[in-house]
Design a protein around this motif. Structure first.
Motif, short mmCIF file in Angstrom:
data_model
loop_
_atom_site.label_atom_id
_atom_site.label_comp_id
_atom_site.label_asym_id
_atom_site.label_seq_id
_atom_site.Cartn_x
_atom_site.Cartn_y
_atom_site.Cartn_z
N ALA A 48 -9.14 -31.70 51.83
CA ALA A 48 -9.50 -31.17 50.52
C ALA A 48 -10.63 -32.00 49.95
O ALA A 48 -10.72 -33.21 50.19
CB ALA A 48 -8.31 -31.20 49.57
N ALA A 49 -11.51 -31.34 49.19
CA ALA A 49 -12.61 -32.03 48.53
C ALA A 49 -12.84 -31.41 47.17
O ALA A 49 -12.81 -30.18 47.03
CB ALA A 49 -13.88 -31.97 49.37
N ALA A 50 -13.06 -32.25 46.19
CA ALA A 50 -13.36 -31.78 44.83
C ALA A 50 -14.73 -32.32 44.43
O ALA A 50 -14.98 -33.52 44.51
CB ALA A 50 -12.30 -32.27 43.84
N CYS A 51 -15.60 -31.41 44.02
CA CYS A 51 -16.93 -31.79 43.54
C CYS A 51 -16.95 -31.62 42.03
O CYS A 51 -16.58 -30.56 41.51
CB CYS A 51 -18.00 -30.94 44.21
SG CYS A 51 -19.69 -31.49 43.84
N ILE A 52 -17.37 -32.65 41.32
CA ILE A 52 -17.39 -32.62 39.86
C ILE A 52 -18.84 -32.75 39.39
O ILE A 52 -19.60 -33.56 39.91
CB ILE A 52 -16.56 -33.78 39.26
CG1 ILE A 52 -15.08 -33.60 39.62
CG2 ILE A 52 -16.72 -33.86 37.76
CD1 ILE A 52 -14.66 -34.30 40.87
N GLN A 53 -19.20 -31.92 38.41
CA GLN A 53 -20.55 -31.99 37.88
C GLN A 53 -20.65 -33.17 36.91
O GLN A 53 -20.63 -33.04 35.71
CB GLN A 53 -20.91 -30.68 37.17
CG GLN A 53 -22.38 -30.58 36.82
CD GLN A 53 -22.78 -29.25 36.23
OE1 GLN A 53 -23.95 -28.89 36.23
NE2 GLN A 53 -21.83 -28.49 35.73
N ALA A 54 -20.75 -34.33 37.49
CA ALA A 54 -20.89 -35.58 36.72
C ALA A 54 -21.35 -36.66 37.67
O ALA A 54 -20.76 -36.86 38.73
CB ALA A 54 -19.57 -35.97 36.07
N GLY A 55 -22.40 -37.35 37.31
CA GLY A 55 -22.93 -38.43 38.15
C GLY A 55 -23.56 -39.49 37.27
O GLY A 55 -23.31 -39.54 36.05
N HIS A 56 -24.40 -40.31 37.87
CA HIS A 56 -24.94 -41.42 37.09
C HIS A 56 -25.93 -40.95 36.02
O HIS A 56 -26.21 -41.70 35.07
CB HIS A 56 -25.54 -42.49 38.01
CG HIS A 56 -26.99 -42.33 38.35
ND1 HIS A 56 -28.00 -42.60 37.47
CD2 HIS A 56 -27.60 -41.96 39.49
CE1 HIS A 56 -29.17 -42.41 38.05
NE2 HIS A 56 -28.95 -42.01 39.28
N PHE A 57 -26.42 -39.70 36.11
CA PHE A 57 -27.24 -39.17 35.02
C PHE A 57 -26.43 -39.11 33.72
O PHE A 57 -27.01 -39.08 32.63
CB PHE A 57 -27.72 -37.75 35.36
CG PHE A 57 -28.94 -37.71 36.26
CD1 PHE A 57 -29.36 -38.83 36.96
CD2 PHE A 57 -29.66 -36.53 36.41
CE1 PHE A 57 -30.48 -38.78 37.80
CE2 PHE A 57 -30.78 -36.48 37.24
CZ PHE A 57 -31.18 -37.60 37.94
N ASP A 58 -25.11 -39.08 33.85
CA ASP A 58 -24.25 -38.93 32.67
C ASP A 58 -23.74 -40.26 32.15
O ASP A 58 -22.94 -40.30 31.21
CB ASP A 58 -23.07 -38.02 33.03
CG ASP A 58 -23.55 -36.67 33.54
OD1 ASP A 58 -24.15 -35.92 32.74
OD2 ASP A 58 -23.38 -36.38 34.74
#
Length: 921
Positions: A35-45
């Motif tokens: 299973a893999a979960a991708c979240i729209q959040a990275g170091h830009f945030d």
């Protein structure tokens, strides 16, 4: 959803009531569920005042959740069941993923979901993970890629989030209280780690209905939140940051030129893929190509086109060159040729047949894609769900459906001198600035206007022209009928110096195959001089072959020429059509008297640079290279090879080639989509090749016998400030029972070792263990690299761990059988793809496992073991008379000459040690 005709899996895309998008994949043949979960959040945030917060958040999610409060609870649950978990934090996205045996997947999902949505964020764990991130930061301080990346950040728009320091370290976090960081983590998590800001992918042998029910039960209760839409970002570059030259001083000896063009977001062009078309032409390596031109003038030795950072609203397109010293002095000529070639593409390259050819290659790659590991597929698909429509998640990266020239023209217009950023990387350059975090010397200045004007109308370069149609591309990929007699390798030719094996594939139904031709040459027994010259000869032949067969690789017919301990091998793989002919043509070139003089100096300098730079590798990498060179009879460390290659002449290479082909034996293996008749015909043609003067048996792959000493130790010099230790334990014998015990015990100790040394002792970021068979002789390694601990301290901690866990091995009486079952399933599991299956058969042939059942035999041996066997074996790990022990270490900047107390045999002279060693097969 568009599927490949060869894809046996089934898919279902669903959206839960809370907005969570899920791609369910049923794969009845997969070994493990993932299973893999991708979240729209990275170091830009990251908040501007706490750089590295998103990275810290990633670490924190593995430190306990509401239902499962123990740190590392997910890893502790997964590891006894062949499972693993990991994560990464990017610019705009983060990804968390795990895999495990099918029977433990549902509970793994429950723990995974709780980790994602209900982390604890305790201050004690925050403090511990800040130390871990600081160790990770220090590990990369001397990494040239990371240092280059920081220059990129400091030379772009400071108002763009790309400019932020993304890793974090003790300095960035220590300016805030733990309470402040805890509050910031909770706020970042609450805003982004919500169901409708996430994409989830499951790959499992569970039916789609079972997966759907499971996902609804586990994930439906988690909340939605305010829909997150990334705000419009400012330009990545200010006007004064384009049309610039950036000088950078690396740590390693490197000369590179990176020409970058600033482009808009390429998401709009997913259906036409203009940058793939352009990079396909710029990166060509055949006659008339840019690289061919640069090599002829001795300006560059390698070229790649494409890549570069990308995200919401921005994209860099890079042309990356490895320069010679002469090339570094002729940058204006290099740039003129580049812009002339771009002009050629714009004026002559926009032809329908070229676009169609690229589309055919994409379609062939998609239609005949081989499944990756479930974990890799789940991770990739979860990320692609943010970039493609539901119908294009699988096909979007491959298929070209828009054949129009407009997108290509639009991109080519932006590949202008004024829109260029030129990075020149060399130790010889003048610099006047230092980056903040990685202390990289650099300078930035506008490119001379006269040069920009000249490049806008580049001079004609007569030897540059666009590639002709690729003769290797074929759309007819037929499957041959299966002969049940050849499902396992069978010998189809046995001559004085030649053995040929053949097997068909009835599992993957792909029009592909692998062909191996391996030479064992008596000359390698002469020692290090032959090994050094052989390395150089192979590199020269690779360059020579590339001029003739580059387009075969582009068309999916890949070839590799590589050196090994006994001699060298040719390996081709990919589409079966024309592949055997390609193998024979390569073999003819390898055996022919080829004029290598024009390539010699350039290739020699490249090899010297590679060897010199290997001495600057991370300490752990240095130690593993030394381990291979010390233990394997006909393998040598880079430090030993360097002076021999430095003094090598072209006459030495011709001498070497003659020596290799005096006395040798050949073993070949054809596996895949070929008939028996085709393979026999191939074997006959192999047999028509020139014969050696004398035939000889296969070279024995011997290893040094380390037993019967307290231990051996060897210090490896390193210019990296970190200290490091590799403890290698050589199993008493290569008997099946000992192999099974070594694999099982290493698996049993791996997770507790990592937890103890990295998480509890916080020795460093690079920590691990592994089963390490050298020339198939079993062994295991424990290693750690540290910015803070000395080599002596690291070794003491490793030995203390082994002593403690041996003393308390009874605590593992309940879990060991689970680990045994898990290891057995891995050994007996089906192959992931055709090439993996080919490699397994080829390895078995080389090891004389001619029943092709060694893995089953090891699995059977595992189930014959008792817990007393485990206890006795663990006792041997700390009893040096039974298990051979080698300690390799780097002192780093601790510079403690007597860092490791000499308790056994100190190896000072590598050559003398190997000359007087006892060897075992």
């Amino acid at each position: 959803m568009q599927l490949s005709t060869n894809d046996k899996r089934t898919y279902l895309h669903i959206t839960l009531a809370n907005g969570l998008r899920v791609l369910l994949v049923n794969d009845i043949e997969c070994r493990k569920s993932a299973a893999a979960a991708c979240i729209q959040a990275g170091h830009f945030d990251d908040p501007n005042h706490i750089p590295g917060l998103a990275h810290l958040l990633e670490h924190m999610l593995f430190n306990g959740s509401e239902t499962y409060p123990d740190a590392d609870n997910l890893d502790k649950y997964l590891s006894p069941h062949s499972g693993s978990a990991n994560a990464w934090t990017g610019t705009e996205f983060s990804n968390y993923h795990f895999d495990v045996e099918h029977s433990h997947f549902v509970e793994g999902l429950q723990r995974f979901a709780d980790m994602l949505f209900k982390p604890l964020f305790t201050q004690a764990a925050i403090e511990k993970e800040i130390n871990a991130i600081d160790a990770e930061f220090k590990l990369k301080i001397h990494d040239d890629l990371r240092r280059l990346y920081q220059v990129h950040k400091e030379t772009c728009n400071p108002d763009h989030p790309f400019s932020k320091f993304s890793v974090g370290n003790q300095q960035t976090f220590s300016t805030h209280s733990l309470q402040t960081i805890q509050d910031a983590l909770i706020d970042l998590h609450n805003r982004h780690y919500i169901a409708n800001n996430m994409a989830l992918c499951i790959v499992s042998n569970m039916t789609l209905d079972e997966q759907k029910r499971c996902i609804k039960e586990v994930f439906s209760a988690f909340p939605s939140g305010d829909e997150f839409k990334r705000p419009n970002l400012p330009p990545l570059y200010l006007p004064e940051q384009l049309g610039v030259k950036i000088n950078i001083n690396p740590i390693k000896d490197a000369r590179r030129l990176i020409v970058s063009f600033a482009l808009p977001d390429m998401q709009l062009y997913n259906e036409s893929k203009p940058l793939e078309f352009i990079s396909h032409l710029l990166g060509d390596e055949g006659n008339g190509s840019l690289l061919n031109h640069y090599k002829r003038l001795n300006w560059a030795t390698n070229l790649s086109a494409g890549g570069g950072i990308n995200g919401n609203g921005f994209k860099d397109f890079n042309v990356n060159l490895q320069l010679t010293k002469f090339g570094e002095d002729n940058i204006s000529g290099i740039l003129n040729s580049l812009f002339y070639y771009i002009k050629l593409i714009a004026e002559q390259g926009l032809e329908k047949w070229r676009v169609k050819e690229k589309a055919i290659l994409g379609k062939l790659a998609f239609e005949h894609i081989e499944n990756a590991k479930p974990l890799d597929d789940a991770t990739q698909f979860s990320n692609l769900m943010f970039h493609y429509k539901e119908t294009e998640i699988l096909s979007g990266d491959y298929l070209i459906t828009d054949y129009s020239f407009h997108p290509i023209k639009a991109c080519l217009l932006l590949m202008s001198p004024e829109n260029m950023r030129m990075k020149l990387i060399s130790k010889d350059l003048q610099t006047d600035k230092i980056t903040r975090w990685y202390e990289t010397p650099y300078a930035i200045e506008p490119i001379d206007q006269q040069l920009l004007t000249a490049l806008a109308s580049p001079s004609v370069v007569d030897d540059l022209h666009l590639p002709l149609p690729n003769p290797y591309i074929t759309e007819s990929c037929t499957l041959e009928s299966i002969n049940q007699e050849y499902l396992l390798p069978s010998k189809i030719l046995h001559d004085q110096n030649l053995q040929v094996w053949f097997a068909q594939d009835a599992q993957f139904n792909q029009p592909k195959g692998d062909c191996f031709i391996s030479f064992d040459c008596e000359a390698v027994t002469q020692g290090i001089k032959v090994s050094a010259y052989k390395r150089l000869w192979v590199a020269l032949m690779v360059e020579h072959l590339n001029d003739q067969f580059y387009h075969a690789g582009v068309a999916g017919l890949h070839y590799h020429l590589y050196a090994h301990q006994g001699g060298f091998s040719i390996h081709t793989n990919g589409f079966s059509h024309n592949q055997l002919e390609l193998s024979l043509n390569i073999l003819k070139q390898v055996m022919a008297d080829v004029d290598l003089q024009p390539l010699f100096e350039q290739v020699k300098q490249k090899q010297l640079k590679n060897l010199q730079n290997s001495l600057l590798n991370k300490p752990i990498n240095r130690l593993f290279a030394r381990l291979s060179g010390l233990i394997q009879r006909f393998t040598y460390a880079p430090l030993e090879l360097l002076p021999i290659i430095e003094s090598a002449t072209i006459e030495d290479i011709y001498w070497l080639k003659a020596e290799l082909f005096k006395n040798y034996s050949v073993e070949a293996f054809v596996f895949g989509n070929w008939t028996t008749e085709q393979s026999i015909q191939f074997a006959k043609r192999l047999n028509e090749m020139p014969k050696p003067r004398l035939s000889m048996p296969q070279i024995k792959r011997e290893v040094v016998d380390l037993k019967n000493a307290i231990h051996y130790e060897n210090q490896v010099s390193s210019q990296h400030p970190d200290s490091a230790v590799v403890l290698y334990l050589q199993t008493p014998s290569a008997e099946t029972k000992d192999v099974a015990l070594t694999i099982l015990v290493e698996q049993l100790l791996a997770s507790p070792f990592f937890h103890e040394i990295r998480n509890e002792k916080q020795i460093g970021y690079l920590v691990g263990s592994g089963y390490l068979p050298l020339n198939q002789h079993p062994g295991m390694v424990f290693y750690a690299q540290s910015p803070n601990f000395s080599a002596k301290q690291i070794l003491l901690e490793i030995k203390h761990f082994l002593f403690e866990i041996t003393s308390s091995i009874d605590d593992y009486q309940e879990v060991w059988s689970h680990v045994r079952t898990s290891v057995s399933k891995q050994l007996e599991g089906s192959d992931t793809n055709l090439t993996a299956k080919a490699q397994k058969f080829w390895l078995a042939i080389g090891n004389q496992d001619l029943e092709f059942n060694l893995q089953k035999a090891i699995a059977d041996a595992l189930f014959a073991l008792t817990f007393d066997d485990i206890k006795n074996f663990c006792q041997k790990l700390i009893a040096p008379a039974d298990v051979g022990t080698l300690v390799l270490f780097c002192c780093g900047d601790k510079n403690e000459v007597d860092d490791i107390p000499a308790q056994g045999t100190v190896i000072n002279d590598l050559t003398a040690f190997k000359q007087h060693a006892t060897y075992v097969v």
